[in-house]
Design an enzyme around this catalytic site. Structure first.
Site, PDB file in Angstrom:
ATOM      1  N   ASP A  39       0.855  -1.193   0.000  1.00  0.00           N
ATOM      2  CA  ASP A  39       0.000   0.000   0.000  1.00  0.00           C
ATOM      3  C   ASP A  39       0.894   1.246   0.000  1.00  0.00           C
ATOM      4  O   ASP A  39       1.735   1.417   0.880  1.00  0.00           O
ATOM      5  CB  ASP A  39      -0.919  -0.004   1.225  1.00  0.00           C
ATOM      6  CG  ASP A  39      -2.115   0.926   1.055  1.00  0.00           C
ATOM      7  OD1 ASP A  39      -1.914   2.079   0.649  1.00  0.00           O
ATOM      8  OD2 ASP A  39      -3.246   0.492   1.346  1.00  0.00           O
ATOM      9  N   SER A  80      -7.296   3.743  -1.335  1.00  0.00           N
ATOM     10  CA  SER A  80      -6.992   2.308  -1.307  1.00  0.00           C
ATOM     11  C   SER A  80      -8.231   1.451  -1.574  1.00  0.00           C
ATOM     12  O   SER A  80      -8.100   0.321  -2.051  1.00  0.00           O
ATOM     13  CB  SER A  80      -6.383   1.923   0.042  1.00  0.00           C
ATOM     14  OG  SER A  80      -5.125   2.540   0.179  1.00  0.00           O
ATOM     15  N   GLU A 253      -0.883  -8.114   2.010  1.00  0.00           N
ATOM     16  CA  GLU A 253      -0.632  -6.671   1.911  1.00  0.00           C
ATOM     17  C   GLU A 253       0.370  -6.180   2.951  1.00  0.00           C
ATOM     18  O   GLU A 253       0.228  -6.477   4.138  1.00  0.00           O
ATOM     19  CB  GLU A 253      -1.940  -5.886   2.105  1.00  0.00           C
ATOM     20  CG  GLU A 253      -1.747  -4.377   1.921  1.00  0.00           C
ATOM     21  CD  GLU A 253      -2.891  -3.526   2.475  1.00  0.00           C
ATOM     22  OE1 GLU A 253      -3.606  -3.999   3.376  1.00  0.00           O
ATOM     23  OE2 GLU A 253      -3.033  -2.393   2.012  1.00  0.00           O
ATOM     24  N   ASP A 258       2.172   2.844   3.284  1.00  0.00           N
ATOM     25  CA  ASP A 258       1.292   3.999   3.096  1.00  0.00           C
ATOM     26  C   ASP A 258       1.260   4.901   4.331  1.00  0.00           C
ATOM     27  O   ASP A 258       1.330   6.129   4.213  1.00  0.00           O
ATOM     28  CB  ASP A 258      -0.114   3.470   2.792  1.00  0.00           C
ATOM     29  CG  ASP A 258      -1.148   4.555   2.599  1.00  0.00           C
ATOM     30  OD1 ASP A 258      -0.978   5.370   1.670  1.00  0.00           O
ATOM     31  OD2 ASP A 258      -2.122   4.593   3.380  1.00  0.00           O
ATOM     32  N   HIS A 262       2.191   8.771   4.657  1.00  0.00           N
ATOM     33  CA  HIS A 262       1.229   9.794   5.097  1.00  0.00           C
ATOM     34  C   HIS A 262       1.845  10.645   6.198  1.00  0.00           C
ATOM     35  O   HIS A 262       1.621  11.849   6.267  1.00  0.00           O
ATOM     36  CB  HIS A 262      -0.054   9.144   5.641  1.00  0.00           C
ATOM     37  CG  HIS A 262      -1.045   8.767   4.590  1.00  0.00           C
ATOM     38  ND1 HIS A 262      -1.650   9.677   3.763  1.00  0.00           N
ATOM     39  CD2 HIS A 262      -1.542   7.561   4.232  1.00  0.00           C
ATOM     40  CE1 HIS A 262      -2.478   9.056   2.945  1.00  0.00           C
ATOM     41  NE2 HIS A 262      -2.432   7.756   3.210  1.00  0.00           N
ATOM     42  N   ASP A 300      -1.321  -0.104  -4.756  1.00  0.00           N
ATOM     43  CA  ASP A 300      -2.583   0.526  -5.148  1.00  0.00           C
ATOM     44  C   ASP A 300      -2.369   1.959  -5.625  1.00  0.00           C
ATOM     45  O   ASP A 300      -3.124   2.479  -6.432  1.00  0.00           O
ATOM     46  CB  ASP A 300      -3.606   0.471  -4.002  1.00  0.00           C
ATOM     47  CG  ASP A 300      -3.025   0.882  -2.657  1.00  0.00           C
ATOM     48  OD1 ASP A 300      -1.820   1.234  -2.579  1.00  0.00           O
ATOM     49  OD2 ASP A 300      -3.781   0.863  -1.659  1.00  0.00           O
ATOM     50  N   HIS A 301      -1.292   2.592  -5.126  1.00  0.00           N
ATOM     51  CA  HIS A 301      -0.964   3.985  -5.477  1.00  0.00           C
ATOM     52  C   HIS A 301       0.339   4.338  -4.792  1.00  0.00           C
ATOM     53  O   HIS A 301       0.802   3.593  -3.921  1.00  0.00           O
ATOM     54  CB  HIS A 301      -2.064   4.946  -5.008  1.00  0.00           C
ATOM     55  CG  HIS A 301      -2.403   4.767  -3.560  1.00  0.00           C
ATOM     56  ND1 HIS A 301      -1.571   5.192  -2.531  1.00  0.00           N
ATOM     57  CD2 HIS A 301      -3.444   4.147  -2.961  1.00  0.00           C
ATOM     58  CE1 HIS A 301      -2.101   4.849  -1.384  1.00  0.00           C
ATOM     59  NE2 HIS A 301      -3.242   4.198  -1.595  1.00  0.00           N
TER      60      HIS A 301
HETATM   61 MG    MG Z   1      -4.250  -0.871   2.508  1.00  0.00          MG
HETATM   62 ZN    ZN Z   2      -3.162   6.069   2.232  1.00  0.00          ZN
END
Ligand code: MG
Ligand code: ZN
Length: 375
Positions: A39, A80, A253, A258, A262, A300-301
């Site tokens: 993620d 997500s 995952e 992620d 953040h 996912d990004h």
């Molecule tokens: Mg996730």
């Molecule tokens: Zn995020």
């Protein structure tokens, strides 16, 4: 009737997108597919992990690589939930959507198809098991925030193996008085959690579905709930391989790359990246020995708009974030095993689903006919 409804929904969503055809003649179908999602893992997160790790990653062992567009139906920058629904259903949908199309119709997921076809299924994450990424493979709700609603889907689909946080959404529910943890036990699951037993002290029997919770809410490094991902990867593959002769689908995952981004926390993002890469290594070793397993690794990004600058000396990286949110940058795709050659070039996030479904021959089965290239 419900099945027919789902089929129509899938057909609807497939016409929204233009899955690229797979050349059937040269393709050998894998028995097992393992989809690993980092993620927030853009190219720079991979690069940062590599240099922080003495210029090496397990990801470098993949023979096939590609790039992937990540936008959702509603935004250039995905979240997500929409990102995972693209992987699980092949649909571009709106940010926040869990296993539903942009018209808020449920779409059949690759995990549900695997179950229906007699394969074993697994979800392993370092977030709550009800968090957006795993949720999109098993649940159908209009908003990712409905964690208790998402948890009820674990009683509806016979998931064979799961590991993750979020125990509270099962046994401390505010919406109703149900205890989904004991309901899963009553259904035949071997259930355990971090309060009872460490994951490393359990050897799950493939004769019984298995669930283990790593935290009440989100796993974090302070409570010790974050040290299990490579172990869970080994356990999941061994378990699922012996669960049935027919093969398995596993989504694993690295949820918190992620979160490190953040927080614009470079060292935390790198630690999460390396934890994920260790799990990738465990899965690769399984796939190399098995010989009949397709392994796909992607994200996912990207998160944070991370740039690496020269720090003091060659080995010290300076992490520069341009945002506290996700970005629209393309992300890498890595593939190994039968069918891996399908994952080169630039693809869309929905193509991950369509390539898996075609390799397993499930597109025609679900939709009735392939969407034409003009649709
Ligand atoms: Mg996730
Ligand atoms: Zn995020």
């Amino acid at each position: 009737m419900r099945l027919r409804y789902l089929l129509l929904a899938l057909a609807f969503c497939s016409f929204q997108n233009k899955p690229t055809p797979v050349e059937k003649k040269s393709v050998s179908a894998p028995k097992n597919i393992i989809l690993l999602i980092g993620d927030g893992m853009g190219l720079t997160q991979v690069t940062a992990g590599m240099y922080a790790n003495g210029n090496k990653l397990n990801l470098e062992r993949f023979p096939n690589t590609g790039l992937m567009k990540t936008h959702s139906s509603s935004h250039l920058v995905t979240d997500s939930a929409a990102g995972a629904t693209a992987f699980s259903c092949g649909c571009k949908t709106y940010n926040g959507a869990i296993g539903v199309t942009k018209a808020k119709k449920p779409c059949v997921t690759i995990l549900e198809q695997a179950k229906k076809n007699g394969l074993a299924t697994g979800l392993v994450v370092t977030s709550s098991i009800t968090h957006a990424t795993p949720a999109a493979f098993i649940a159908h709700v209009n908003s990712r925030v409905e964690m208790e609603d998402i948890a009820t889907y674990f009683l509806q689909t016979d998931l064979d193996f799961f590991v993750g946080g979020g125990l509270q959404y099962f046994n401390q529910r505010k919406k109703d008085q149900r205890n989904l943890y004991t309901e899963l036990e009553a259904k035949g699951y071997f259930m355990s959690n971090f309060q009872k037993t460490k994951l490393s002290e359990i050897t799950p029997s493939p004769n019984q579905p298995f669930g283990w919770f790593s935290a009440i809410g989100e796993p974090d490094s302070v409570s010790g709930g974050r040290d299990y991902l490579p172990l869970a990867a080994r356990m999941a593959t061994d378990f699922l391989k012996n669960r049935t002769e027919k093969g398995f689908f596993l989504m694993l995952e690295g949820s918190q790359i992620d979160w490190g981004c953040h927080a614009n926390n470079g060292p935390r993002a790198v630690a999460e990246m390396l934890d994920f890469d260790a799990a990738v290594g465990a899965v690769l070793r399984f796939a190399e020995a098995d010989g009949n397993t397709l392994v796909i690794v992607t994200a996912d990004h990207e998160t944070g708009g991370l740039t690496l600058e020269q720090g003091e000396g060659f080995e010290i990286l300076d992490y520069d974030f341009t945002t506290g949110h996700h970005t629209a940058s393309m992300v890498p795709v890595f593939a190994f095993g039968p069918g891996a050659e399908q994952f080169g070039g630039i693809m869309d996030n929905t193509d991950i689903y369509w390539k898996m479904a075609r390799l397993w021959g499930w597109v025609e089965e679900q939709v009735g006919k392939l969407p034409s290239k003009k649709d």
